[in-house]
Design a protein around this motif. Structure first.
Motif, PDB file in Angstrom:
ATOM      1  N   MET A   1     -58.893  10.939  51.051  1.00  0.00           N
ATOM      2  CA  MET A   1     -59.510  12.482  51.867  1.00  0.00           C
ATOM      3  C   MET A   1     -61.245  12.114  51.800  1.00  0.00           C
ATOM      4  N   ARG A   2     -61.458  11.262  50.703  1.00  0.00           N
ATOM      5  CA  ARG A   2     -62.589  11.297  50.405  1.00  0.00           C
ATOM      6  C   ARG A   2     -63.147   9.874  50.905  1.00  0.00           C
ATOM      7  N   ALA A   3     -62.506   8.917  50.759  1.00  0.00           N
ATOM      8  CA  ALA A   3     -62.156   7.678  51.178  1.00  0.00           C
ATOM      9  C   ALA A   3     -63.141   7.847  52.845  1.00  0.00           C
ATOM     10  N   SER A   4     -62.250   8.427  53.303  1.00  0.00           N
ATOM     11  CA  SER A   4     -61.619   8.617  55.308  1.00  0.00           C
ATOM     12  C   SER A   4     -63.624   9.173  55.320  1.00  0.00           C
ATOM     13  N   ARG A   5     -64.271   9.882  54.344  1.00  0.00           N
ATOM     14  CA  ARG A   5     -65.419  10.748  54.685  1.00  0.00           C
ATOM     15  C   ARG A   5     -66.334   9.630  54.459  1.00  0.00           C
ATOM     16  N   LEU A   6     -65.767   9.172  53.442  1.00  0.00           N
ATOM     17  CA  LEU A   6     -67.345   7.915  53.012  1.00  0.00           C
ATOM     18  C   LEU A   6     -67.348   6.851  54.582  1.00  0.00           C
ATOM     19  N   VAL A   7     -66.410   6.673  54.854  1.00  0.00           N
ATOM     20  CA  VAL A   7     -65.932   5.457  56.249  1.00  0.00           C
ATOM     21  C   VAL A   7     -67.089   6.592  57.243  1.00  0.00           C
ATOM     22  N   GLN A   8     -65.796   7.565  57.667  1.00  0.00           N
ATOM     23  CA  GLN A   8     -66.888   8.550  58.685  1.00  0.00           C
ATOM     24  C   GLN A   8     -68.711   8.779  59.248  1.00  0.00           C
ATOM     25  N   LEU A   9     -69.226   8.834  57.297  1.00  0.00           N
ATOM     26  CA  LEU A   9     -70.636   9.050  57.226  1.00  0.00           C
ATOM     27  C   LEU A   9     -71.184   7.619  57.305  1.00  0.00           C
ATOM     28  N   LEU A  10     -70.630   6.858  56.543  1.00  0.00           N
ATOM     29  CA  LEU A  10     -71.365   5.722  57.097  1.00  0.00           C
ATOM     30  C   LEU A  10     -71.100   5.076  58.856  1.00  0.00           C
ATOM     31  N   LEU A  11     -69.732   5.789  59.443  1.00  0.00           N
ATOM     32  CA  LEU A  11     -70.426   5.255  60.891  1.00  0.00           C
ATOM     33  C   LEU A  11     -71.146   6.068  61.694  1.00  0.00           C
ATOM     34  N   ILE A  12     -71.440   7.738  61.486  1.00  0.00           N
ATOM     35  CA  ILE A  12     -72.272   8.258  61.946  1.00  0.00           C
ATOM     36  C   ILE A  12     -74.293   7.741  61.324  1.00  0.00           C
ATOM     37  N   LEU A  13     -73.560   7.308  60.315  1.00  0.00           N
ATOM     38  CA  LEU A  13     -75.493   6.510  59.733  1.00  0.00           C
ATOM     39  C   LEU A  13     -75.555   5.270  60.864  1.00  0.00           C
ATOM     40  N   GLN A  14     -75.093   4.840  61.108  1.00  0.00           N
ATOM     41  CA  GLN A  14     -75.234   3.532  62.101  1.00  0.00           C
ATOM     42  C   GLN A  14     -75.303   3.814  63.236  1.00  0.00           C
ATOM     43  N   THR A  15     -74.274   4.837  63.947  1.00  0.00           N
ATOM     44  CA  THR A  15     -74.638   5.147  65.136  1.00  0.00           C
ATOM     45  C   THR A  15     -75.507   6.390  66.041  1.00  0.00           C
ATOM     46  N   ARG A  16     -76.365   6.824  65.040  1.00  0.00           N
ATOM     47  CA  ARG A  16     -77.286   7.692  65.318  1.00  0.00           C
ATOM     48  C   ARG A  16     -78.626   7.403  64.210  1.00  0.00           C
ATOM     49  N   GLY A  17     -78.264   6.748  63.213  1.00  0.00           N
ATOM     50  CA  GLY A  17     -79.546   6.502  62.358  1.00  0.00           C
ATOM     51  C   GLY A  17     -79.854   7.328  61.675  1.00  0.00           C
ATOM     52  N   ARG A  18     -81.296   7.724  61.430  1.00  0.00           N
ATOM     53  CA  ARG A  18     -81.857   8.540  60.626  1.00  0.00           C
ATOM     54  C   ARG A  18     -80.839  10.076  60.886  1.00  0.00           C
ATOM     55  N   THR A  19     -80.286  10.777  60.280  1.00  0.00           N
ATOM     56  CA  THR A  19     -80.531  11.687  60.339  1.00  0.00           C
ATOM     57  C   THR A  19     -79.990  12.681  58.373  1.00  0.00           C
ATOM     58  N   LYS A  26     -73.305  19.031  57.508  1.00  0.00           N
ATOM     59  CA  LYS A  26     -72.557  20.448  58.467  1.00  0.00           C
ATOM     60  C   LYS A  26     -71.274  19.139  59.419  1.00  0.00           C
ATOM     61  N   GLU A  27     -71.675  18.456  59.888  1.00  0.00           N
ATOM     62  CA  GLU A  27     -70.677  17.498  60.345  1.00  0.00           C
ATOM     63  C   GLU A  27     -69.390  17.235  59.786  1.00  0.00           C
ATOM     64  N   LEU A  28     -69.751  17.084  58.467  1.00  0.00           N
ATOM     65  CA  LEU A  28     -68.502  16.448  57.479  1.00  0.00           C
ATOM     66  C   LEU A  28     -67.833  17.317  56.762  1.00  0.00           C
ATOM     67  N   GLU A  29     -68.514  18.222  57.200  1.00  0.00           N
ATOM     68  CA  GLU A  29     -67.673  20.182  56.701  1.00  0.00           C
ATOM     69  C   GLU A  29     -68.142  20.250  55.364  1.00  0.00           C
ATOM     70  N   VAL A  30     -68.854  19.664  54.896  1.00  0.00           N
ATOM     71  CA  VAL A  30     -69.424  19.824  52.800  1.00  0.00           C
ATOM     72  C   VAL A  30     -70.153  20.066  52.577  1.00  0.00           C
ATOM     73  N   ARG A  37     -73.653  12.754  47.004  1.00  0.00           N
ATOM     74  CA  ARG A  37     -73.113  12.399  45.986  1.00  0.00           C
ATOM     75  C   ARG A  37     -72.187  10.883  46.407  1.00  0.00           C
ATOM     76  N   ASP A  38     -71.654  11.845  47.762  1.00  0.00           N
ATOM     77  CA  ASP A  38     -71.546   9.717  48.979  1.00  0.00           C
ATOM     78  C   ASP A  38     -71.867   9.444  49.148  1.00  0.00           C
ATOM     79  N   VAL A  39     -73.042   9.787  49.431  1.00  0.00           N
ATOM     80  CA  VAL A  39     -74.726   8.434  49.509  1.00  0.00           C
ATOM     81  C   VAL A  39     -74.582   7.721  48.239  1.00  0.00           C
ATOM     82  N   GLU A  40     -74.418   7.910  47.094  1.00  0.00           N
ATOM     83  CA  GLU A  40     -74.651   7.465  45.945  1.00  0.00           C
ATOM     84  C   GLU A  40     -73.213   7.020  46.009  1.00  0.00           C
ATOM     85  N   ALA A  41     -72.153   6.914  46.248  1.00  0.00           N
ATOM     86  CA  ALA A  41     -71.450   6.121  46.230  1.00  0.00           C
ATOM     87  C   ALA A  41     -71.243   5.601  46.720  1.00  0.00           C
TER      88      ALA A  41
END
Length: 322
Positions: A1-19, A26-30, A37-41
């Protein structure tokens, strides 16, 4: 579940830029703490991501960095086909993969096309159910969909108007019609449609089946829907209707009935009236479809329908002149 969330986080940043971390949470529901913690990972894994403090800050990737994680999985490819119907994707258990797939598609687009895609999503929304329509309860839909995805036979209990029947079905397709789900399935050698809300229970039998190689869901549904609508047109009446009010027929009758009626329509006479033969499922339904036209429609045949309309009109006259 976390691996999927990390990929989603990465794609959000690539698509939208600074967030901001709050927006990501709110987007990731965490929680915001989980976002950091995910950013550090991601950073520990070699992704050039960092946080900027302050009111104008947020989480962002180093300029020019693009992930190669844009390939679609099978489930995500299926979900993209439902991108215009997020409610349908959620019903089928594809809501999360749909969101991830959309992010991957946006991330893969060049900036100029990405902006256009975003504008379309902001400006176009598809709401499938009709007005005043309450969606059916479909507690068995997930089980049915799982059998469909994996070509597995299902044992179902199906509620008809007068009884409950047991069937073993080969699920071939799911169709959403005006907000209502239908299962197209093979029962023996016959292919039939079942309203999912009437499936009382469904469970896999453990057996697989081979889909018919030549089965086309869209073509089958189109033909079956036309055949069903045509089979419901059991009675017909010859009428004369003012040409100026023919359009009102379309508001109160099924399209297949209107198409048949207009094929029989004559040219307007000197007084502007058109004769045609109007089909319907019953004379009662037909009477209710003609009465709103008032004095602009007349039943010519059969006599029993003409008498029914006349009697109803007389009762209305008496009611309003009491």
């Amino acid at each position: 579940m976390r691996a999927s969330r990390l990929v989603q986080l990465l794609l959000i940043l690539q698509t939208r830029g600074r967030t901001t971390a709050g927006e990501l949470a709110k987007e990731l529901e965490v929680s915001v703490r989980t976002v950091y913690r995910d950013v550090e990972a991601l950073s520990a894994a070699g992704v050039p991501v960092y946080s900027e403090p302050g009111r104008a800050g947020g989480v962002r990737l180093v300029d020019g960095y693009r992930t190669r994680l844009t390939g679609l999985t099978t489930d995500e490819a299926d979900a993209v086909l439902l991108a215009g119907l997020p409610g349908a994707a959620a019903d089928l258990g594809l809501g999360t993969v749909l969101a991830t797939a959309q992010l991957k598609v946006l991330a893969a687009l060049p900036p100029e096309l990405r902006g256009r895609a975003t504008r379309i999503a902001e400006r176009v929304h598809i709401d499938a159910p009709g007005w005043f329509h309450r969606p059916d309860e479909t507690p068995t839909l997930n089980t049915v969909a799982d059998g469909l995805w994996h070509d597995r036979k299902l044992r179902v209990r199906y509620g008809r108007k007068d009884k409950v029947v047991d069937r073993t079905l080969d699920p071939l397709g799911l169709v959403m019609k005006a907000g209502t789900w239908y299962l197209v399935a093979r029962d023996g050698t016959a292919i039939r449609s079942y309203r999912v809300s009437r499936i009382i229970s469904a469970e896999p039998t453990g057996e697989s089946f081979d889909r018919p190689a030549d089965f086309d869901l869209s073509a089958h549904w189109s033909t079956a829907a036309d055949d069903f609508a045509q089979s419901m047109l059991r009675v017909r009446a010859r009428c004369r209707i003012a040409a100026t009010h023919l359009r009102l027929l379309r508001l109160m009758n099924e399209p297949v009935a209107i198409a048949e009626a207009m094929a029989t329509a004559t040219e307007p006479d000197a007084a502007g009236w058109v004769e045609l033969t109007l089909p319907s499922e019953s004379y009662e339904v037909l009477a209710h479809g003609l009465l709103p036209l008032g004095e602009y429609a007349e039943v010519l045949d059969p006599p029993e329908l003409r008498a029914r309309v006349a009697e109803t009109a007389a009762r209305m006259h008496a009611l309003y002149n009491d």
